[in-house]
Design a protein around this motif. Structure first.
Motif, PDB file in Angstrom:
ATOM      1  N   THR A 175       0.722  -1.149   0.057  1.00 45.27           N
ATOM      2  CA  THR A 175       0.100   0.004   0.007  1.00 45.27           C
ATOM      3  C   THR A 175       0.788   1.493  -0.005  1.00 45.27           C
ATOM      4  OG1 THR A 175       0.023   0.244   2.514  1.00 45.27           O
ATOM      5  CG2 THR A 175      -1.702  -1.248   1.389  1.00 45.27           C
ATOM      6  N   ILE A 176       0.307   2.292   0.008  1.00 43.91           N
ATOM      7  CA  ILE A 176       1.076   3.648  -0.395  1.00 43.91           C
ATOM      8  C   ILE A 176       1.629   3.773   1.098  1.00 43.91           C
ATOM      9  CG2 ILE A 176       0.794   6.053  -0.353  1.00 43.91           C
ATOM     10  CD1 ILE A 176      -1.291   5.642  -2.578  1.00 43.91           C
ATOM     11  N   PRO A 177       1.113   3.773   2.195  1.00 48.91           N
ATOM     12  CA  PRO A 177       1.987   3.844   3.650  1.00 48.91           C
ATOM     13  C   PRO A 177       3.137   2.928   3.730  1.00 48.91           C
ATOM     14  CG  PRO A 177      -0.384   3.849   3.933  1.00 48.91           C
ATOM     15  CD  PRO A 177      -0.219   3.615   2.484  1.00 48.91           C
ATOM     16  N   GLN A 178       2.726   1.631   3.302  1.00 47.84           N
ATOM     17  CA  GLN A 178       3.875   0.631   3.271  1.00 47.84           C
ATOM     18  C   GLN A 178       5.101   0.884   2.288  1.00 47.84           C
ATOM     19  OE1 GLN A 178       1.355  -2.795   2.376  1.00 47.84           O
ATOM     20  NE2 GLN A 178       1.270  -3.589   4.559  1.00 47.84           N
ATOM     21  N   ILE A 179       4.780   1.320   1.267  1.00 45.74           N
ATOM     22  CA  ILE A 179       5.899   1.959   0.104  1.00 45.74           C
ATOM     23  C   ILE A 179       6.465   2.969   0.887  1.00 45.74           C
ATOM     24  CG2 ILE A 179       5.905   3.192  -2.102  1.00 45.74           C
ATOM     25  CD1 ILE A 179       3.710   1.422  -3.211  1.00 45.74           C
ATOM     26  N   ILE A 180       6.014   3.991   1.318  1.00 45.47           N
ATOM     27  CA  ILE A 180       6.656   5.184   2.031  1.00 45.47           C
ATOM     28  C   ILE A 180       7.475   4.623   3.248  1.00 45.47           C
ATOM     29  CG2 ILE A 180       6.382   7.271   3.629  1.00 45.47           C
ATOM     30  CD1 ILE A 180       3.500   7.649   1.869  1.00 45.47           C
ATOM     31  N   CYS A 181       6.977   3.829   4.000  1.00 44.43           N
ATOM     32  CA  CYS A 181       7.725   3.189   5.192  1.00 44.43           C
ATOM     33  C   CYS A 181       9.010   2.448   4.480  1.00 44.43           C
ATOM     34  CB  CYS A 181       6.823   2.195   5.774  1.00 44.43           C
ATOM     35  SG  CYS A 181       7.459   1.465   7.337  1.00 44.43           S
ATOM     36  N   GLU A 182       8.913   1.495   3.476  1.00 43.56           N
ATOM     37  CA  GLU A 182       9.930   0.828   2.886  1.00 43.56           C
ATOM     38  C   GLU A 182      10.999   1.845   2.404  1.00 43.56           C
ATOM     39  OE1 GLU A 182      10.582  -2.569   3.007  1.00 43.56           O
ATOM     40  OE2 GLU A 182       8.755  -2.434   4.496  1.00 43.56           O
ATOM     41  N   TYR A 183      10.418   2.707   1.824  1.00 50.40           N
ATOM     42  CA  TYR A 183      11.584   3.937   1.290  1.00 50.40           C
ATOM     43  C   TYR A 183      12.305   4.405   2.399  1.00 50.40           C
ATOM     44  CZ  TYR A 183      13.627   7.493  -1.155  1.00 50.40           C
ATOM     45  OH  TYR A 183      14.524   8.510  -1.604  1.00 50.40           O
ATOM     46  N   ASN A 184      11.554   4.832   3.483  1.00 44.86           N
ATOM     47  CA  ASN A 184      12.249   5.486   4.646  1.00 44.86           C
ATOM     48  C   ASN A 184      13.246   4.415   5.173  1.00 44.86           C
ATOM     49  OD1 ASN A 184      11.238   7.853   4.233  1.00 44.86           O
ATOM     50  ND2 ASN A 184       9.288   7.502   5.301  1.00 44.86           N
ATOM     51  N   LYS A 185      12.977   3.161   5.345  1.00 44.96           N
ATOM     52  CA  LYS A 185      13.691   2.263   5.811  1.00 44.96           C
ATOM     53  C   LYS A 185      14.930   2.105   4.809  1.00 44.96           C
ATOM     54  CE  LYS A 185      10.686  -1.059   7.060  1.00 44.96           C
ATOM     55  NZ  LYS A 185      10.090  -2.427   7.308  1.00 44.96           N
ATOM     56  N   ALA A 186      14.817   2.130   3.724  1.00 35.05           N
ATOM     57  CA  ALA A 186      15.884   1.942   2.656  1.00 35.05           C
ATOM     58  C   ALA A 186      16.942   3.065   2.891  1.00 35.05           C
ATOM     59  CB  ALA A 186      15.306   1.670   1.464  1.00 35.05           C
TER      60      ALA A 186
END
Length: 190
Positions: A175-186
């Motif tokens: 989902t969009i929130p998951q994508i944002i979270c994954e990006y921030n982690k990366a």
């Protein structure tokens, strides 16, 4: 590329907070009002906005933006001075600037140069692009850079990398929130 894939591909840098806005054009035959309404809701819930207009018989433009990043950008004295010099009215706020910009895109013969501000391009590059009619730039990528080439290259590289990463996660069902979270982690891990 599906409409959903286009939204992620072209909006990823904005969704991940590294760009205040993204503008892209979609063929009318590939545009889906139903899908756009779904995206508007997804974006709204996550703090983003999207607007679209039919720009020609065959084309629709879509502008995705982060109101918070734009508000901060509009608070910059050089940016506000530039926009006021272009005829934008005070107070300069996100809604009024986006509304005026969309109107100018729809009614002007020339594409309004100030769109570069909304897309996060350095103010100096926007001014130089206009003054030099797009010629004599030092580097060309997502925009034409006239000043800090090294920063422009790094920035453009991060936009491309972000788009690729987000598309991959979206294709995996994030989902969009998951994508944002994954990006921030990366980003933190890098």
């Amino acid at each position: 590329m599906s409409f959903d894939q286009m939204m992620i591909h072209y909006s990823a840098p904005t969704l991940c907070g590294i760009k205040p806005g993204n503008l892209f054009f979609v063929k009318s035959s590939e545009f889906s009002e139903t899908q756009l309404l779904l995206w508007k809701e997804k974006f709204r819930v996550n703090g983003f906005s999207v607007t679209s207009e039919k720009s020609s018989e065959d084309t629709v433009f879509i502008l995705v933006y982060n109101p918070l990043l734009l508000r901060n950008l509009l608070g910059d004295v050089f940016v506000s001075s530039y926009l006021l010099g272009k005829g934008y009215k005070t107070p300069l706020n996100t809604c009024s600037v986006i509304k005026e910009l969309v109107k100018r895109i729809m009614t002007k013969d020339d594409f309004p140069h100030e769109v570069g501000i909304i897309l996060g391009y350095p103010i100096q590059d926007v001014i130089e692009f206009e003054a030099k009619n797009g010629k004599d730039c030092k580097y060309c990528g997502y925009w034409k850079s006239y000043s800090d080439v090294e920063n422009a290259k790094n920035c453009m590289c991060s936009y491309k990398k972000c788009s690729c990463m987000c598309k991959e996660w979206f294709d995996q069902g994030y989902t969009i929130p998951q994508i944002i979270c994954e990006y921030n982690k990366a980003v933190k891990a890098a």
